[in-house]
Design an enzyme around this catalytic site. Structure first.
Site, PDB file in Angstrom:
ATOM      1  CB  SER A  14      34.602   9.932  19.923  1.00 51.78           C
ATOM      2  OG  SER A  14      34.478   9.551  18.560  1.00 51.78           O
ATOM      3  CE  LYS A  64      25.534   4.626  17.702  1.00 52.76           C
ATOM      4  NZ  LYS A  64      26.173   3.295  17.611  1.00 52.76           N
ATOM      5  CG  ASN A  85      26.425   4.695  12.501  1.00 52.99           C
ATOM      6  OD1 ASN A  85      25.774   4.571  11.456  1.00 52.99           O
ATOM      7  ND2 ASN A  85      27.672   4.257  12.623  1.00 52.99           N
ATOM      8  N   GLY A 239      36.545  -4.760  19.259  1.00 52.76           N
ATOM      9  CA  GLY A 239      35.576  -3.753  18.859  1.00 52.76           C
ATOM     10  C   GLY A 239      36.183  -2.669  17.990  1.00 52.76           C
TER      11      GLY A 239
END
Length: 276
Positions: A14, A64, A85, A239
């Site tokens: 992440s 989520k 999220n 993205g």
């Protein structure tokens, strides 16, 4: 010290800490943003033990949908999409939000003329696909086709369609000929597939030269889908741009401060393109 977490499993990849910590430094907030490995089995215990020092949570897969029953309040958009999220504690109240929709909208708008395009395609049918569907609605896109292996199960786009009051065309992955035809006439394509999975389609179709193609998978970049877009003269939307804009909104929800967009953008770029 006040702090925030990004939670999910796996979580080591992440980039949320990069974005949020750069924003904390720029705004002189003595906060820290950290990764925390949390599985579906660990989630309830983790949430029950949140300290008062936690200002927020960024929630990633596979949590989520799983986190929604553990929250006190869920914004209507997140409820409709069926995915949270972002979690912001306020006193003893845990509020859930969805900033993925905002991230997709802003990424597409930043990259080209995204509003009121006649036809769109979503690759995939899970949580991010549901957010993409809501984003396309905000952009007033016309007809939308969803191409996926399966349209059933928890967190599926089918449930989001019902809650959003939206109709789409479902096209099974195996119907290759129709899928290629649909992709080749699309004005906007949003791939919500894991990294590498959209390579299958990149090898089979040629997009329109005026298409916008967002690949939510940003590592490695450019993806094969992005390469195909560029070679055809279309606009490839990384993205990472979606990641940036959804994190901006998260930062504002968690801190109440305006996000330092340029700082966050530069921090993300330096990580993704260290030798540029």
């Amino acid at each position: 010290m006040k702090h925030a977490y990004v939670i999910g499993s796996p979580i080591a990849h992440s980039l949320s800490p990069v974005l949020h910590n750069s924003a904390y430094r720029e705004t002189d907030l003595d906060y820290e943003f950290m990764r925390q490995e949390v599985t579906e089995h660990d989630l309830e215990q983790f949430m029950s033990q949140l300290s008062e020092e936690v200002i927020g949570l960024a929630v990633t897969m596979p949590l989520k949908q799983r986190i929604i029953p553990l929250l006190d309040v869920v914004e209507p958009l997140a409820q409709a999409v069926g995915a949270v999220n972002t979690v912001v504690p306020s006193g003893r109240v845990l509020a859930g939000f969805n900033t993925d929709v905002y991230g997709i909208v802003e990424a597409l708008r930043e990259s080209g003329s995204a509003d009121e395009r006649p036809e769109a395609v979503i690759l995939g049918a899970r949580a991010t696909a549901s957010s993409a569907l809501a984003a396309l609605g905000e952009l007033h896109v016309g007809a939308t086709t969803v191409i996926a292996r399966s349209f059933a199960g928890p967190g599926s786009i089918t449930l989001a369609e019902a809650r959003l009051g939206v109709s789409t065309t479902h096209l099974p992955w195996r119907d290759t000929e129709r899928a290629i035809s649909t992709l080749e006439r699309a004005d906007i394509i949003v791939s919500t597939l894991p990294a590498g999975i959209a390579d299958h389609w990149a090898e089979l179709f040629t997009p329109r030269s005026d298409a916008l193609i967002l690949d939510a998978a940003y590592d490695p970049w450019p993806s094969k889908l992005a390469q195909k877009a560029t070679s055809a003269g279309a606009q490839a939307v990384p993205g990472s741009l979606m990641l940036l804009h959804q994190a901006r909104r998260q930062f504002e929800l968690m801190t109440g401060h305006e996000a330092p967009t340029a700082t966050m953008r530069n921090a993300l770029y330096e990580v993704l393109h260290p030798h540029a």
